[in-house]
Design an enzyme around this catalytic site. Sequence first.
Site, PDB file in Angstrom:
ATOM      1  N   ARG A  48       0.397  10.282   0.348  1.00 25.76           N
ATOM      2  CA  ARG A  48       0.689  11.563   1.406  1.00 25.76           C
ATOM      3  C   ARG A  48       1.751  12.060   0.852  1.00 25.76           C
ATOM      4  O   ARG A  48       2.267  13.032   1.566  1.00 25.76           O
ATOM      5  CB  ARG A  48       0.932  10.997   2.774  1.00 25.76           C
ATOM      6  CG  ARG A  48      -0.255  10.344   3.595  1.00 25.76           C
ATOM      7  CD  ARG A  48       0.238   9.837   4.920  1.00 25.76           C
ATOM      8  NE  ARG A  48      -0.575   8.445   5.111  1.00 25.76           N
ATOM      9  CZ  ARG A  48      -0.024   7.615   5.945  1.00 25.76           C
ATOM     10  NH1 ARG A  48       0.777   7.511   6.698  1.00 25.76           N
ATOM     11  NH2 ARG A  48      -0.752   6.441   6.057  1.00 25.76           N
TER      12      ARG A  48
ATOM     13  N   LYS B 140     -10.882  -0.902   6.690  1.00 30.38           N
ATOM     14  CA  LYS B 140      -9.842  -0.838   7.282  1.00 30.38           C
ATOM     15  C   LYS B 140     -10.310  -0.538   8.651  1.00 30.38           C
ATOM     16  O   LYS B 140     -11.116   0.502   8.908  1.00 30.38           O
ATOM     17  CB  LYS B 140      -8.936   0.233   6.461  1.00 30.38           C
ATOM     18  CG  LYS B 140      -7.923   0.826   7.553  1.00 30.38           C
ATOM     19  CD  LYS B 140      -6.709   1.608   6.313  1.00 30.38           C
ATOM     20  CE  LYS B 140      -6.006   2.290   7.492  1.00 30.38           C
ATOM     21  NZ  LYS B 140      -4.601   2.622   6.586  1.00 30.38           N
TER      22      LYS B 140
ATOM     23  N   GLU C 292       0.826  -1.362   0.227  1.00 23.34           N
ATOM     24  CA  GLU C 292      -0.166   0.013  -0.077  1.00 23.34           C
ATOM     25  C   GLU C 292       0.776   1.144   0.082  1.00 23.34           C
ATOM     26  O   GLU C 292       1.507   1.462   1.012  1.00 23.34           O
ATOM     27  CB  GLU C 292      -0.810   0.002   1.256  1.00 23.34           C
ATOM     28  CG  GLU C 292      -1.729   1.184   1.186  1.00 23.34           C
ATOM     29  CD  GLU C 292      -2.702   1.327   2.589  1.00 23.34           C
ATOM     30  OE1 GLU C 292      -2.934   0.171   3.191  1.00 23.34           O
ATOM     31  OE2 GLU C 292      -2.737   2.321   3.331  1.00 23.34           O
TER      32      GLU C 292
HETATM   33  C1  3PG Z   1      -1.594   3.949   8.065  1.00 26.65           C
HETATM   34  O1  3PG Z   1      -1.446   4.895   7.213  1.00 26.65           O
HETATM   35  O2  3PG Z   1      -2.489   3.028   7.635  1.00 26.65           O
HETATM   36  C2  3PG Z   1      -1.273   4.064   9.274  1.00 26.65           C
HETATM   37  O3  3PG Z   1      -0.638   5.402   9.699  1.00 26.65           O
HETATM   38  C3  3PG Z   1      -0.238   3.196   9.814  1.00 26.65           C
HETATM   39  O4  3PG Z   1       0.031   3.100  11.212  1.00 26.65           O
HETATM   40  P1  3PG Z   1       1.316   2.732  11.775  1.00 26.65           P
HETATM   41  O5  3PG Z   1       2.455   3.667  11.345  1.00 26.65           O
HETATM   42  O6  3PG Z   1       1.131   2.674  13.065  1.00 26.65           O
HETATM   43  O7  3PG Z   1       1.585   1.425  11.231  1.00 26.65           O
END
Ligand code: 3PG
Length: 211
Positions: free
Chosen positions: A44, A128, A40
């Site tokens: 961003r 999700k 994924e």
């Molecule tokens: C995401 O974008 O799905 C989350 O910010 C991921 O979270 P994590 O950095 O705690 O894995």
Amino acid sequence: MDMVETLKKAGIIPVIVIEDEAQAVPLARALVKGGLPVLEVTFRTKAAAGAIAAIAREVPEAVVGAGTLLTPAMVKAAKAAGATFGVAPGFDPVVVQAAKDADLPFCPGVATASELSQALTAGAPMVKFFPAEAAGGVKMIKNLLGAFRFTGVKFMPTGGVNLSNVGEYLAVPEIVCCGGTWIVPKDALKAGDWAAIEKLAADAAAIARNR
Ligand code: 3PG
């Protein structure tokens, strides 16, 4: 593609925040080599679309999706870049419709029963659960399942999931897979330390295999 089946087979999905498009191909190769082929790439950063396009073009063993899709324009850009699925941290019916229009399999985000209910009404095959740990973790998902299991809903918890707690999530049958950034740490990515990232992927993949 059957998004639920593809994500289930992978078990753990590296969530990638990439600043330098040139790193996309070696990064994807390291993750695939480590045993995590479903990726994924979050929208961003400015490099996201280019990174997805490069992976789609040059790493055929990888299945590349787009994350953090917050607007119809982002959905269109992700599809045009070659993303084969899309993910969002929240539920927005406008974005869900945009993904339908773009023929992009889509996984919206939920953190409450109300959002889950809306996502199901909108036809989401899976959601999700974000931010997983902060929103109640495995306990919250099990409680939601008490009311929603009969709908056939499937979850991808993300946010605060890591090597030490991912096994607990994957033990729940309705949890298709978990996402996380821990497999692609900022420093390792910045340094281009592909061996370190491959090792993190391999450690995660070993847990996913043993679910
Ligand atoms: C995401 O974008 O799905 C989350 O910010 C991921 O979270 P994590 O950095 O705690 O894995």
